[in-house]
Design an enzyme around this catalytic site. Structure first.
Site, short mmCIF file in Angstrom:
data_model
loop_
_atom_site.label_atom_id
_atom_site.label_comp_id
_atom_site.label_asym_id
_atom_site.label_seq_id
_atom_site.Cartn_x
_atom_site.Cartn_y
_atom_site.Cartn_z
N TYR A 69 0.83 -1.22 0.00
CA TYR A 69 0.00 0.00 0.00
C TYR A 69 0.86 1.26 0.00
O TYR A 69 0.48 2.28 -0.59
CB TYR A 69 -0.99 -0.02 1.16
CG TYR A 69 -2.18 -0.87 0.79
CD1 TYR A 69 -2.27 -2.19 1.20
CD2 TYR A 69 -3.16 -0.36 -0.05
CE1 TYR A 69 -3.32 -2.98 0.78
CE2 TYR A 69 -4.22 -1.15 -0.47
CZ TYR A 69 -4.30 -2.46 -0.05
OH TYR A 69 -5.34 -3.24 -0.48
N ARG A 72 1.44 1.93 -3.58
CA ARG A 72 0.27 2.51 -4.25
C ARG A 72 0.04 3.94 -3.78
O ARG A 72 -0.35 4.81 -4.57
CB ARG A 72 -0.98 1.66 -3.96
CG ARG A 72 -0.91 0.28 -4.62
CD ARG A 72 -2.17 -0.50 -4.41
NE ARG A 72 -3.30 0.10 -5.12
CZ ARG A 72 -4.56 -0.25 -4.86
NH1 ARG A 72 -4.82 -1.17 -3.94
NH2 ARG A 72 -5.56 0.32 -5.52
N ASN A 103 -13.01 3.49 -6.40
CA ASN A 103 -11.59 3.83 -6.42
C ASN A 103 -11.12 4.32 -5.05
O ASN A 103 -11.85 5.02 -4.36
CB ASN A 103 -11.32 4.90 -7.49
CG ASN A 103 -11.67 4.39 -8.87
OD1 ASN A 103 -11.88 3.19 -9.07
ND2 ASN A 103 -11.78 5.30 -9.82
N VAL A 104 -9.90 3.95 -4.71
CA VAL A 104 -9.32 4.38 -3.44
C VAL A 104 -8.40 5.59 -3.67
O VAL A 104 -7.83 6.11 -2.72
CB VAL A 104 -8.54 3.22 -2.78
CG1 VAL A 104 -9.51 2.13 -2.34
CG2 VAL A 104 -7.46 2.65 -3.69
N ASP A 105 -8.28 6.02 -4.94
CA ASP A 105 -7.47 7.23 -5.21
C ASP A 105 -8.30 8.48 -4.92
O ASP A 105 -9.51 8.39 -4.74
CB ASP A 105 -6.97 7.23 -6.66
CG ASP A 105 -8.10 7.32 -7.69
OD1 ASP A 105 -8.20 6.46 -8.58
OD2 ASP A 105 -8.93 8.26 -7.58
N HIS A 120 -14.85 1.62 -1.23
CA HIS A 120 -13.77 0.69 -0.86
C HIS A 120 -12.64 1.37 -0.10
O HIS A 120 -11.52 0.84 -0.02
CB HIS A 120 -13.21 0.00 -2.13
CG HIS A 120 -14.23 -0.83 -2.83
ND1 HIS A 120 -14.10 -1.23 -4.13
CD2 HIS A 120 -15.43 -1.30 -2.42
CE1 HIS A 120 -15.17 -1.93 -4.48
NE2 HIS A 120 -15.99 -1.99 -3.47
N GLY A 191 -16.17 3.05 -16.26
CA GLY A 191 -14.93 2.31 -16.04
C GLY A 191 -14.92 1.34 -14.88
O GLY A 191 -13.99 1.31 -14.09
N THR A 192 -15.97 0.52 -14.78
CA THR A 192 -15.95 -0.54 -13.78
C THR A 192 -16.46 -1.84 -14.39
O THR A 192 -17.41 -1.83 -15.17
CB THR A 192 -16.79 -0.22 -12.53
OG1 THR A 192 -16.87 -1.39 -11.71
CG2 THR A 192 -18.20 0.25 -12.88
N1 APR Z 1 -11.55 4.17 -19.65
C1 APR Z 1 -12.73 3.63 -19.20
N2 APR Z 1 -12.85 2.34 -18.78
C2 APR Z 1 -11.73 1.58 -18.84
C3 APR Z 1 -10.48 2.08 -19.30
C4 APR Z 1 -10.43 3.45 -19.71
N3 APR Z 1 -9.30 4.00 -20.14
N4 APR Z 1 -9.56 1.07 -19.22
C5 APR Z 1 -10.22 -0.02 -18.74
N5 APR Z 1 -11.51 0.30 -18.52
C6 APR Z 1 -12.58 -0.55 -17.97
C7 APR Z 1 -12.43 -2.03 -18.23
O1 APR Z 1 -13.02 -2.40 -19.47
C8 APR Z 1 -13.18 -2.63 -17.05
O2 APR Z 1 -14.56 -2.77 -17.33
O3 APR Z 1 -12.54 -0.40 -16.57
C9 APR Z 1 -12.99 -1.59 -15.94
C10 APR Z 1 -11.97 -1.97 -14.89
O4 APR Z 1 -12.47 -3.09 -14.19
P1 APR Z 1 -11.68 -3.63 -12.90
O5 APR Z 1 -10.26 -3.72 -13.20
O6 APR Z 1 -12.39 -4.86 -12.48
O7 APR Z 1 -11.85 -2.46 -11.84
P2 APR Z 1 -13.12 -2.11 -10.92
O8 APR Z 1 -14.38 -2.51 -11.59
O9 APR Z 1 -12.99 -0.71 -10.51
O10 APR Z 1 -12.83 -3.08 -9.67
C11 APR Z 1 -13.71 -3.01 -8.60
O11 APR Z 1 -12.40 -4.53 -7.32
O12 APR Z 1 -10.37 -5.24 -6.83
C12 APR Z 1 -11.39 -4.54 -6.34
O13 APR Z 1 -11.26 -2.84 -4.73
C13 APR Z 1 -10.97 -3.11 -6.06
O14 APR Z 1 -12.36 -1.16 -6.34
C14 APR Z 1 -11.87 -2.30 -6.98
C15 APR Z 1 -13.00 -3.26 -7.29
#
Ligand code: APR
Length: 262
Positions: A69, A72, A103-105, A120, A191-192
């Site tokens: 951490y 990060r 996001n934790v940022d 989170h 973006g999730t």
């Molecule tokens: N712009 C928009 N979306 C994007 C980009 C971008 N430049 N690059 C990647 N993505 C998308 C991917 O297609 C995917 O759907 O962002 C998503 C990222 O997914 P994850 O990596 O699973 O991240 P997230 O959904 O935020 O994860 C959720 O999981 O590990 C835990 O605590 C952690 O908060 C996190 C949680």
């Protein structure tokens, strides 16, 4: 719905401060240079989250978890909000904007967003390893300063990052987030992957008669409820398109409502 009625409803809607709710994930910060978690170059492809992101790992090997951490936290010093974060913040000039983020940022706050809910946790904060929810122990902790073994929280326990670990339960913040999603006048997912925590449930909650958008370059067929407008773009380009949609009465949403969706 005839064009005139829709125009009237829209002008009524837009002339009034709208409650726009954003649900964001790692993808919105990817355009700032922070890696996501599950993409091919994602963090959880590089390390096993159960070895670095659990309370049991912190207990068994605090040095290793704190080092992970601290890296990060240092990385956060080297990145800045991108245009997608800024567009979200700028919408506050006209509307009531809430950001629910996984996001934790702190890039949403640094871009100027004033209502940000972290599902989170936050890398900029520390807490107690005995009781992470103890309000007397949750503190801001300068990113420049590493969290070290022996650093103590107010309750005398080892200090830890104020992050929700995989073997920990989300708090009341999830119910609050759910209420906000139900009350949204406009809902935008950015973006999730919707693969963990409460996020997959939150996207089910907004009313079906409000504009709902998804911004993500990935294929989401079967992973998002019907009626969402999928702007299949990266965050910055997707938010530019969303801003244009908002300025032009949500034409894509109107087409869906009129059953004219592509
Ligand atoms: N712009 C928009 N979306 C994007 C980009 C971008 N430049 N690059 C990647 N993505 C998308 C991917 O297609 C995917 O759907 O962002 C998503 C990222 O997914 P994850 O990596 O699973 O991240 P997230 O959904 O935020 O994860 C959720 O999981 O590990 C835990 O605590 C952690 O908060 C996190 C949680």
């Amino acid at each position: 719905m005839c064009h005139i009625l829709r125009k009237t409803l829209y002008l009524q809607r837009m002339s009034v401060r709208q409650h726009i709710v954003f649900l964001t994930g790692a993808g919105i910060s990817a355009d700032s240079g922070l890696c996501t978690f599950r993409d091919p170059d994602g963090l959880w492809r590089q390390v096993d989250p159960l070895e670095f992101c659990t309370a049991s790992a912190l207990h068994e090997n605090p040095e290793r978890v704190l080092a992970f951490y601290n890296r990060r936290r240092r990385e956060l010093l080297s990145v800045r909000p991108n245009e997608a974060h800024r567009i979200v913040a700028e919408l506050e000039l006209i509307h009531d904007v809430t950001v629910i983020t996984q996001n934790v940022d702190d890039l949403h706050e640094r871009a100027g967003s004033t209502k940000v809910i972290h599902l989170h946790g936050e890398l900029t904060k520390v807490t107690s390893s005995r009781n992470r929810l103890n309000p007397d122990c949750i503190k801001d902790f300068p990113l420049e300063r590493p969290i070290l073994t022996g650093d103590l929280a107010a309750d005398g326990s080892q200090l830890r990052p104020a992050i929700l670990f995989f073997d920990e339960y989300p708090t009341f913040v999830s119910e609050y987030a759910a209420r906000l999603c139900r009350d949204a006048d406009v809902f935008v997912v950015v973006g999730t992957s919707l693969s963990v925590g409460v996020a997959p449930d939150l996207v089910l909650l907004p009313r079906k008669d409000v504009p709902r958008y998804l911004i993500d370059p990935d294929d989401f067929s079967g992973r998002i409820p019907d009626g969402y407008i999928h702007l299949r773009e990266k965050a910055v380009e997707g938010m530019r398109l969303f801003r244009k949609e908002a300025e032009e009465e949500f034409p894509s949403f109107a087409r869906v409502m009129d059953g004219r969706a592509e």
